[in-house]
Motif scaffolding. Structure first.
Motif, mmCIF file in Angstrom:
data_model
loop_
_atom_site.group_PDB
_atom_site.id
_atom_site.type_symbol
_atom_site.label_atom_id
_atom_site.label_comp_id
_atom_site.label_asym_id
_atom_site.label_seq_id
_atom_site.Cartn_x
_atom_site.Cartn_y
_atom_site.Cartn_z
ATOM 1 N N TYR A 146 0.839 -1.208 0.000
ATOM 2 C CA TYR A 146 0.000 0.000 0.000
ATOM 3 C C TYR A 146 0.873 1.256 0.000
ATOM 4 N N LYS A 150 0.942 3.407 -3.490
ATOM 5 C CA LYS A 150 0.085 4.586 -3.446
ATOM 6 C C LYS A 150 0.828 5.859 -3.074
ATOM 7 N N LEU A 177 -3.491 -3.801 -5.997
ATOM 8 C CA LEU A 177 -3.744 -2.412 -5.629
ATOM 9 C C LEU A 177 -3.600 -1.500 -6.839
ATOM 10 N N ALA A 300 -4.872 2.453 7.017
ATOM 11 C CA ALA A 300 -4.533 1.762 5.779
ATOM 12 C C ALA A 300 -5.000 0.308 5.813
ATOM 13 N N GLU A 303 -8.514 0.219 5.000
ATOM 14 C CA GLU A 303 -8.748 0.350 3.559
ATOM 15 C C GLU A 303 -8.526 -0.977 2.846
ATOM 16 N N LEU A 304 -7.511 -1.713 3.278
ATOM 17 C CA LEU A 304 -7.234 -3.011 2.660
ATOM 18 C C LEU A 304 -8.356 -4.005 2.945
#
Length: 352
Positions: A146, A150, A177, A300, A303-304
């Motif tokens: 991530y 990102k 991702l 994070a 979010e995953l």
């Protein structure tokens, strides 16, 4: 049930310069049995269930490692080999934990370990998934993917992204991702055999190339026609050198790993460095602990998990290579990661 009084531990006996040795007078690790100390305040006694196997562990034990240049202290001589784990609390001297809790923490290569409560987290069972995914997709591995994709590489919808080690623990998450979470224009994976490449393509890669193919360089040139904006590098060495020639002007490289050279005392040199200068390529090394220090890790992970729930992140048995391992064979299972034995995260599930 009576509490255990002893712990079996694999200690770092001889720091290696090249490939670690599992047997003989220069064996890298040594199996010992030691008494379990009495718990102090805010400590836990845990039983190790699963161990995380990571290429980065090789760097922590290198004889030639300069402690001033490492991102974590090296494993001391004759200390327990460092490793993250999923474990069960056997005894607690903390108000925040109770016996039976399943936790993630740093047990090292020990069947029982005394750990600090502040460094340990209770984990929640996710429907249909094993706890070991908290060492992979929902652990430091997923967070590394991530952060690197990102934030470090700043990959966006208009970018073509190349991922080396694409069938590995981190690379397989990066592929997903980039394609499904960020929506990158094109994602190209690189892996070590055709079967792995098919799996990487099933994760969302537009194409995956077998770097062992006789015409790999030709395939790479064709797949990267017009050059690429982003390269997520998990391997370093000659692959990184080759990718310098496939980057667009002002391209970005997220330097995550160097597994191609971890077991070499003489590391691979770079022949195409002028490409970096002439094309103003940006290379940024990164360590996940920098991201965790911002306090954004839990967000994070959320979010995953949400991406998994929405079908944008495939997390299943296929994302793990789980090896049921006798404690006597813990080093052997770890060593297999350097032979490309894993698809996704390599997990040692201790055979109790």
């Amino acid at each position: 049930m009576s509490l255990p009084s002893e712990s079996r531990q694999w200690i770092l006996h001889n720091k290696p310069t090249d490939m670690p040795e599992l047997e003989g007078p220069n064996a890298t690790f040594k199996l010992e049995t030691k008494a379990i100390p009495k718990l102090k305040e805010n400590q836990l006694l845990v039983k190790t269930l699963s161990l995380s196997n990571d290429p980065a562990q090789r760097g922590w034990i290198s004889k030639n490692a300069n402690p001033e240049r490492l991102y974590v202290p090296p494993v001391p001589q004759d200390a327990v080999m460092r490793a993250a784990a999923i474990a069960e609390v056997v005894q607690s001297n903390s108000d925040d934990f109770k016996a039976g809790d399943i936790v993630r923490g740093q047990t090292g290569w020990a069947d029982y370990a005394v750990v600090e409560a502040k460094d340990t987290q209770v984990i929640e069972k996710l429907p249909g998934l094993s706890y070991s995914h908290y060492l992979g997709a929902f652990g430091l591995t997923g967070l590394t993917a991530y952060y690197g994709t990102k934030i470090v590489a700043n990959a966006g919808p208009d970018d073509t992204v190349v991922v080396s080690g694409a069938a590995g623990a981190t690379g397989s998450i990066v592929v997903q991702l980039a394609k499904k979470f960020i929506g990158c224009k094109k994602v190209i994976g690189i892996a070590g055999n055709d079967e792995k490449c098919k799996w990487v393509e099933s994760l969302g890669a537009d194409i995956c190339l077998n770097y062992k193919a006789s015409d790999f360089r030709k395939q790479l040139r064709a797949a990267t026609e017009g050059y690429v904006e982003v390269y997520f590098d998990n391997v370093g060495g000659s692959m990184l050198d080759l990718m310098f020639t496939r980057m667009k002007r002002h391209g970005r490289i997220a330097a995550c790993g160097a597994v191609a050279d971890y077991n070499k005392s003489d590391w691979t040199g770079l022949k195409n460095w002028f490409e970096v200068i002439s094309n103003r390529i940006e290379i940024k090394g990164f360590i996940i602990f920098d991201f965790l220090a911002t306090g954004k890790g839990p967000e994070a992970v959320g979010e995953l998990v949400q991406a998994w729930k929405e079908g944008k992140l495939q997390v299943s048995e296929a994302n793990e290579t789980v090896v049921k391992t006798k404690f006597e064979d813990v080093p052997k299972t770890w060593m297999s990661i350097f032979e490309g034995a894993n698809q996704g995260k390599l997990i040692s599930k201790l055979a109790w």
